[in-house]
Design an enzyme around this catalytic site. Structure first.
Site, short mmCIF file in Angstrom:
data_model
loop_
_atom_site.label_atom_id
_atom_site.label_comp_id
_atom_site.label_asym_id
_atom_site.label_seq_id
_atom_site.Cartn_x
_atom_site.Cartn_y
_atom_site.Cartn_z
N SER A 20 0.47 -1.06 -0.19
CA SER A 20 -0.27 0.07 0.50
C SER A 20 0.93 1.18 0.45
O SER A 20 1.55 1.31 -0.13
CB SER A 20 -0.65 -0.16 1.03
N ILE A 22 2.97 4.01 0.06
CA ILE A 22 4.15 4.73 -0.46
C ILE A 22 4.91 3.29 -1.15
O ILE A 22 5.94 3.85 -2.54
CB ILE A 22 5.15 5.34 0.42
N ARG A 42 3.10 -7.77 4.37
CA ARG A 42 1.88 -9.10 4.39
C ARG A 42 1.12 -9.51 4.28
O ARG A 42 0.77 -10.70 4.33
CB ARG A 42 1.59 -8.84 6.57
N ASP A 68 6.07 -11.01 8.10
CA ASP A 68 6.31 -9.90 8.60
C ASP A 68 7.24 -9.27 9.66
O ASP A 68 7.63 -10.75 9.79
CB ASP A 68 5.20 -10.88 9.88
N ASN A 93 10.83 0.39 3.28
CA ASN A 93 9.81 1.78 3.59
C ASN A 93 9.01 1.62 4.72
O ASN A 93 8.15 2.15 5.23
CB ASN A 93 9.42 1.55 1.92
N TYR A 158 7.34 5.57 18.10
CA TYR A 158 7.63 5.95 15.59
C TYR A 158 8.68 7.29 15.97
O TYR A 158 9.75 7.43 14.83
CB TYR A 158 6.51 7.01 16.10
N LYS A 162 12.34 6.99 14.45
CA LYS A 162 12.55 7.41 11.98
C LYS A 162 14.27 8.75 12.80
O LYS A 162 15.23 8.74 12.46
CB LYS A 162 11.41 8.66 11.98
N1 LIG Z 1 2.17 8.37 5.67
C1 LIG Z 1 2.88 9.31 6.03
O1 LIG Z 1 2.18 10.69 6.66
C2 LIG Z 1 4.18 9.20 6.32
C3 LIG Z 1 4.78 7.42 6.42
N2 LIG Z 1 6.23 7.77 6.73
C4 LIG Z 1 6.40 6.73 6.64
O2 LIG Z 1 6.45 6.21 5.46
C5 LIG Z 1 6.76 4.02 5.35
C6 LIG Z 1 5.45 4.32 3.76
O3 LIG Z 1 4.21 4.03 5.45
P1 LIG Z 1 3.09 5.16 4.16
O4 LIG Z 1 2.98 3.96 2.86
O5 LIG Z 1 2.49 5.82 4.83
O6 LIG Z 1 2.00 3.84 5.17
P2 LIG Z 1 0.81 2.58 4.90
O7 LIG Z 1 0.25 1.58 6.06
O8 LIG Z 1 0.20 2.83 3.67
O9 LIG Z 1 1.78 1.60 4.08
C7 LIG Z 1 3.13 0.48 5.31
C8 LIG Z 1 3.39 -0.49 4.59
O10 LIG Z 1 3.82 -0.79 5.48
C9 LIG Z 1 3.38 -2.45 5.84
N3 LIG Z 1 4.25 -3.42 6.65
C10 LIG Z 1 3.35 -2.77 7.80
N4 LIG Z 1 3.90 -3.73 8.86
C11 LIG Z 1 4.63 -3.87 8.39
C12 LIG Z 1 5.12 -5.67 9.11
N5 LIG Z 1 5.14 -6.01 10.32
N6 LIG Z 1 5.99 -6.28 8.15
C13 LIG Z 1 6.16 -6.02 6.94
N7 LIG Z 1 5.45 -4.63 6.85
C14 LIG Z 1 4.60 -4.79 6.58
C15 LIG Z 1 2.88 -3.00 5.53
O11 LIG Z 1 1.55 -3.90 4.58
P3 LIG Z 1 1.06 -5.18 5.69
O12 LIG Z 1 0.03 -4.59 6.11
O13 LIG Z 1 1.38 -5.59 3.67
O14 LIG Z 1 2.00 -5.65 6.28
C16 LIG Z 1 2.28 -1.26 4.08
O15 LIG Z 1 2.82 -2.05 2.83
C17 LIG Z 1 6.81 4.09 6.69
O16 LIG Z 1 7.71 4.16 6.52
C18 LIG Z 1 6.24 5.46 7.14
O17 LIG Z 1 6.43 5.04 8.65
C19 LIG Z 1 7.02 8.77 6.90
C20 LIG Z 1 6.62 10.14 7.32
C21 LIG Z 1 4.78 10.67 7.11
C1 LIG Z 2 2.33 10.51 12.05
C2 LIG Z 2 3.48 11.34 11.39
O1 LIG Z 2 3.18 12.25 12.19
C3 LIG Z 2 3.29 10.79 9.40
N1 LIG Z 2 3.44 9.90 9.59
C4 LIG Z 2 4.97 11.03 10.35
O2 LIG Z 2 5.66 10.49 10.18
O3 LIG Z 2 5.61 12.59 9.89
#
Ligand SMILES: NC(=O)C1=CN([C@@H]2O[C@H](COP(=O)(O)OP(=O)(O)OC[C@H]3O[C@@H](n4cnc5c(N)ncnc54)[C@H](OP(=O)(O)O)[C@@H]3O)[C@@H](O)[C@H]2O)C=CC1
Ligand SMILES: CC(=O)[C@H](N)C(=O)O
Length: 273
Positions: A20, A22, A42, A68, A93, A158, A162
């Site tokens: 999903s 990014i 997952r 996972d 990611n 979190y 980061k």
């Molecule tokens: N959205 C935002 O505002 C921001 C996001 N980020 C970072 O961007 C990255 C992607 O997040 P984003 O696309 O927004 O969020 P999503 O929730 O859309 O994507 C997260 C992804 O990580 C996977 N994931 C979660 N837990 C696990 C696990 N235990 N094992 C394997 N895969 C896992 C999920 O897939 P599945 O559930 O199928 O395992 C999914 O594909 C993260 O590192 C997040 O911290 C940074 C700043 C801001």
């Molecule tokens: C929860 C947040 O603030 C966001 N996902 C980020 O990483 O900045």
């Protein structure tokens, strides 16, 4: 579980968290650039569907690994797959928020953030760097966050995780500065993805106009990578802000290595005089 769909072009790119948000957009853009893919997450159904779409659309080979990454055995399996794939590029990611007041969420959720955002990212970086070093080339992209610079109530683990990604990635950049290995830190601000609902909080924690789409974020991050940037924060227009932050950090480090106790702490010295 490992699955396969779909040719070969510029080497295998690995994207974690590709089911999903990014990660899914990185998968699409890297396939469009001709990379075969290894996609990790997952949710097997989501990965299978994306693999089929990308191999149909871009004619690349897409392998999926349902895992996972917070579980040590699954992580070890993915590390082995990454080594076998001779990956030329890794996007670390996958990440989770574990959001909420720290004492109100379970210790297991806090640990999950550490295992996924820190341990998995570190071990997978290590797994690709071995191959990059022996081949003298490769690209590592670590997804951090602007929250690395902002201690945050209700996001303690979190924001801490980061901050780790920031210092880990910047340290690796220093280690590989004189090589052809490229290491980029991407720092998104708020992005409209499933991140917030997955963390069990409102999708509208930030003002509506502060969000980018995942497509905007990834296209900008890839433009930064192509330009040879080490740290890419797509929403910051004024690059001088980051340079000022770096200058302040270096000034702090120089002051902190003075070898002297600062005057305000010399409480015992007066009574000895
Ligand atoms: N959205 C935002 O505002 C921001 C996001 N980020 C970072 O961007 C990255 C992607 O997040 P984003 O696309 O927004 O969020 P999503 O929730 O859309 O994507 C997260 C992804 O990580 C996977 N994931 C979660 N837990 C696990 C696990 N235990 N094992 C394997 N895969 C896992 C999920 O897939 P599945 O559930 O199928 O395992 C999914 O594909 C993260 O590192 C997040 O911290 C940074 C700043 C801001
Ligand atoms: C929860 C947040 O603030 C966001 N996902 C980020 O990483 O900045």
């Amino acid at each position: 579980m490992v699955g396969q769909a779909g040719g070969d072009a510029t080497g295998v790119a690995v994207v974690t968290g590709a089911s999903s948000g990014i990660g899914a957009v990185y998968a699409d853009r890297l396939a469009a650039r001709g990379h075969d893919l290894l996609l990790v997450a997952r949710r097997a159904d989501r990965l299978r569907q994306l693999a089929q779409e990308l191999s149909d659309r871009h004619g690349v080979q897409v392998q999926t690994a349902t895992a996972d990454l917070a579980e040590p055995e699954s992580l070890a399996r993915v590390e082995a797959l990454v080594r076998e794939s001779n990956a030329v590029l890794l996007v670390n990611n996958a990440g989770a928020g574990g959001l909420g007041p720290t004492a109100a969420i379970s210790a297991d959720r806090v640990e999950n953030v550490v295992r996924l955002n820190i341990t998995a990212l570190s071990r997978l970086s290590h797994a690709v760097l071995e191959g990059f070093r022996s081949r003298g080339a490769g690209t590592l992209v670590n997804i951090g966050s602007i929250i690395a610079l902002s201690p945050s109530p209700s996001a303690a683990a979190y924001s801490g995780s980061k901050a780790y990604v920031l210092n880990f990635t910047r340290s690796l950049q220093a280690e590989y500065a004189d090589t052809a290995i490229r290491i980029q830190l991407v720092q998104p601000g708020p992005i409209r993805t499933e991140f917030f609902t997955a963390a069990g909080v409102s999708e509208s924690v930030f003002p509506e106009d502060s969000y980018l789409t995942a497509e905007q974020l990834v296209d900008a991050a890839l433009a930064g990578l192509d330009a040879g940037e080490l740290v890419t924060t797509p929403t910051v227009a004024e690059t001088g802000i980051w340079e000022a932050l770096e200058a302040a950090r270096l000034a702090f480090m120089e002051a902190a290595r003075s070898g002297q106790v600062a005057e305000r702490y010399r409480v015992g010295e007066e009574s000895l005089a």
